[in-house]
Design a protein around this motif. Structure first.
Motif, PDB file in Angstrom:
ATOM      1  N   GLU A   1      13.414   4.905   2.576  1.00 12.07           N
ATOM      2  CA  GLU A   1      13.743   5.633   3.684  1.00 12.07           C
ATOM      3  C   GLU A   1      12.579   6.200   4.311  1.00 12.07           C
ATOM      4  O   GLU A   1      12.697   6.531   5.322  1.00 12.07           O
ATOM      5  N   LEU A   2      11.362   6.405   3.600  1.00 14.73           N
ATOM      6  CA  LEU A   2      10.315   6.826   4.176  1.00 14.73           C
ATOM      7  C   LEU A   2       9.299   6.188   4.872  1.00 14.73           C
ATOM      8  O   LEU A   2       9.280   4.862   4.595  1.00 14.73           O
ATOM      9  N   SER A   3       8.811   6.693   6.037  1.00 13.13           N
ATOM     10  CA  SER A   3       8.039   5.867   6.846  1.00 13.13           C
ATOM     11  C   SER A   3       6.610   6.097   6.090  1.00 13.13           C
ATOM     12  O   SER A   3       6.414   6.810   5.209  1.00 13.13           O
ATOM     13  N   TRP A   4       5.674   5.340   6.673  1.00  3.61           N
ATOM     14  CA  TRP A   4       4.088   5.288   6.411  1.00  3.61           C
ATOM     15  C   TRP A   4       3.677   6.622   6.420  1.00  3.61           C
ATOM     16  O   TRP A   4       3.106   7.108   5.429  1.00  3.61           O
ATOM     17  N   PRO A   5       3.921   7.291   7.560  1.00  2.00           N
ATOM     18  CA  PRO A   5       3.428   8.498   7.761  1.00  2.00           C
ATOM     19  C   PRO A   5       4.098   9.751   6.802  1.00  2.00           C
ATOM     20  O   PRO A   5       3.309  10.476   6.261  1.00  2.00           O
TER      21      PRO A   5
ATOM     22  N   ILE B   1       0.915  -1.197   0.073  1.00  2.00           N
ATOM     23  CA  ILE B   1       0.081  -0.040   0.140  1.00  2.00           C
ATOM     24  C   ILE B   1       1.064   1.275   0.167  1.00  2.00           C
ATOM     25  O   ILE B   1       0.500   2.089  -0.710  1.00  2.00           O
ATOM     26  N   LYS B   2       2.045   1.123   0.716  1.00  2.00           N
ATOM     27  CA  LYS B   2       2.962   2.439   0.965  1.00  2.00           C
ATOM     28  C   LYS B   2       3.552   2.757  -0.308  1.00  2.00           C
ATOM     29  O   LYS B   2       3.528   3.899  -0.898  1.00  2.00           O
ATOM     30  N   ASP B   3       3.619   1.639  -1.315  1.00  2.00           N
ATOM     31  CA  ASP B   3       4.325   1.936  -2.463  1.00  2.00           C
ATOM     32  C   ASP B   3       3.357   2.704  -3.614  1.00  2.00           C
ATOM     33  O   ASP B   3       3.493   3.239  -4.346  1.00  2.00           O
TER      34      ASP B   3
ATOM     35  N   PRO C   1       7.335  -1.728  -8.745  1.00  2.00           N
ATOM     36  CA  PRO C   1       7.528  -1.670  -7.424  1.00  2.00           C
ATOM     37  C   PRO C   1       8.859  -1.493  -6.848  1.00  2.00           C
ATOM     38  O   PRO C   1       9.404  -1.015  -5.886  1.00  2.00           O
ATOM     39  N   THR C   2       9.708  -2.352  -7.596  1.00  2.00           N
ATOM     40  CA  THR C   2      11.174  -2.436  -7.292  1.00  2.00           C
ATOM     41  C   THR C   2      11.890  -1.181  -7.277  1.00  2.00           C
ATOM     42  O   THR C   2      12.655  -0.540  -6.488  1.00  2.00           O
ATOM     43  N   THR C   3      11.538  -0.412  -8.368  1.00  2.00           N
ATOM     44  CA  THR C   3      12.190   0.967  -8.545  1.00  2.00           C
ATOM     45  C   THR C   3      11.469   2.117  -7.557  1.00  2.00           C
ATOM     46  O   THR C   3      12.425   2.750  -7.108  1.00  2.00           O
ATOM     47  N   LEU C   4      10.415   1.822  -7.448  1.00  2.00           N
ATOM     48  CA  LEU C   4       9.691   2.646  -6.513  1.00  2.00           C
ATOM     49  C   LEU C   4       9.971   2.669  -5.256  1.00  2.00           C
ATOM     50  O   LEU C   4      10.354   3.635  -4.281  1.00  2.00           O
ATOM     51  N   ARG C   5      10.283   1.532  -4.897  1.00  2.00           N
ATOM     52  CA  ARG C   5      10.655   0.979  -3.428  1.00  2.00           C
ATOM     53  C   ARG C   5      12.052   1.664  -3.177  1.00  2.00           C
ATOM     54  O   ARG C   5      12.417   2.299  -1.961  1.00  2.00           O
TER      55      ARG C   5
END
Length: 164
Positions: free
Chosen positions: A93-97, A43-45, A84-88
């Motif tokens: 380093e970002l948290s969900w918030p 979901i974060k991605d 997803p791989t590139t985006l991740r």
């Protein structure tokens, strides 16, 4: 799905989809947001992808206004495919918030530009610098409201087994 034809339509659709997405995001716990699905995305991605798509459109718009070429080929919304791989790597380093804040900031920038433009600038001609016939308003809707809608559907699908 109604497609905006005017600035008033675009603002209304964008605000409505944004509000629905915000209500959905409030229900996603941190640990669930980062769980990978069978396709290797979270979901974060998907939320980060929305922020990235808005950033791309805003960059292409700025480039076009400055007389610079946009992306190197003819683009349409399906070219903003999720990787997803590139985006991740970009947002790992970002948290969900922080990811939610990133999307909020992108949304505010997009709506700020929409507020500055009139119907002629939004829908009167193809967006400069992008090699297709989509107007700035169409790009804004695809990157904004369109992503908000698809993100909400994705989250609902992912959360359904957890609620049942």
């Amino acid at each position: 799905m109604r497609v905006a034809q005017t600035k008033v339509d675009l603002v209304g659709i964008s605000r409505a989809e944004w509000s629905k997405l915000m209500l959905t995001l409030e229900c996603v716990p941190d640990d669930v947001a980062e769980r990978l699905d069978a396709d290797g995305q979270s979901i974060k991605d998907v939320v980060a992808h929305g922020a990235l798509a808005i950033g791309l459109v805003l960059g292409w718009y700025a480039d076009g206004q400055a007389g610079r070429d946009g992306p190197p080929k003819k683009y349409c919304s399906r070219d903003l495919k999720f990787n997803p791989t590139t985006l991740r790597t970009w947002q790992e380093e970002l948290s969900w918030p922080e990811t939610r804040t990133l999307l909020g900031s992108a949304h505010e920038r997009l709506m700020g530009l929409v507020d500055e433009l009139d119907d002629a600038a939004l829908y009167g001609c193809p967006m400069k610098g992008v090699r297709n016939n989509w107007s700035m308003g169409r790009w804004a809707e695809a990157a904004g409201a369109g992503h908000y809608r698809s993100t909400r559907r994705y989250i609902s699908k992912r959360m359904k087994p957890l609620v049942a």
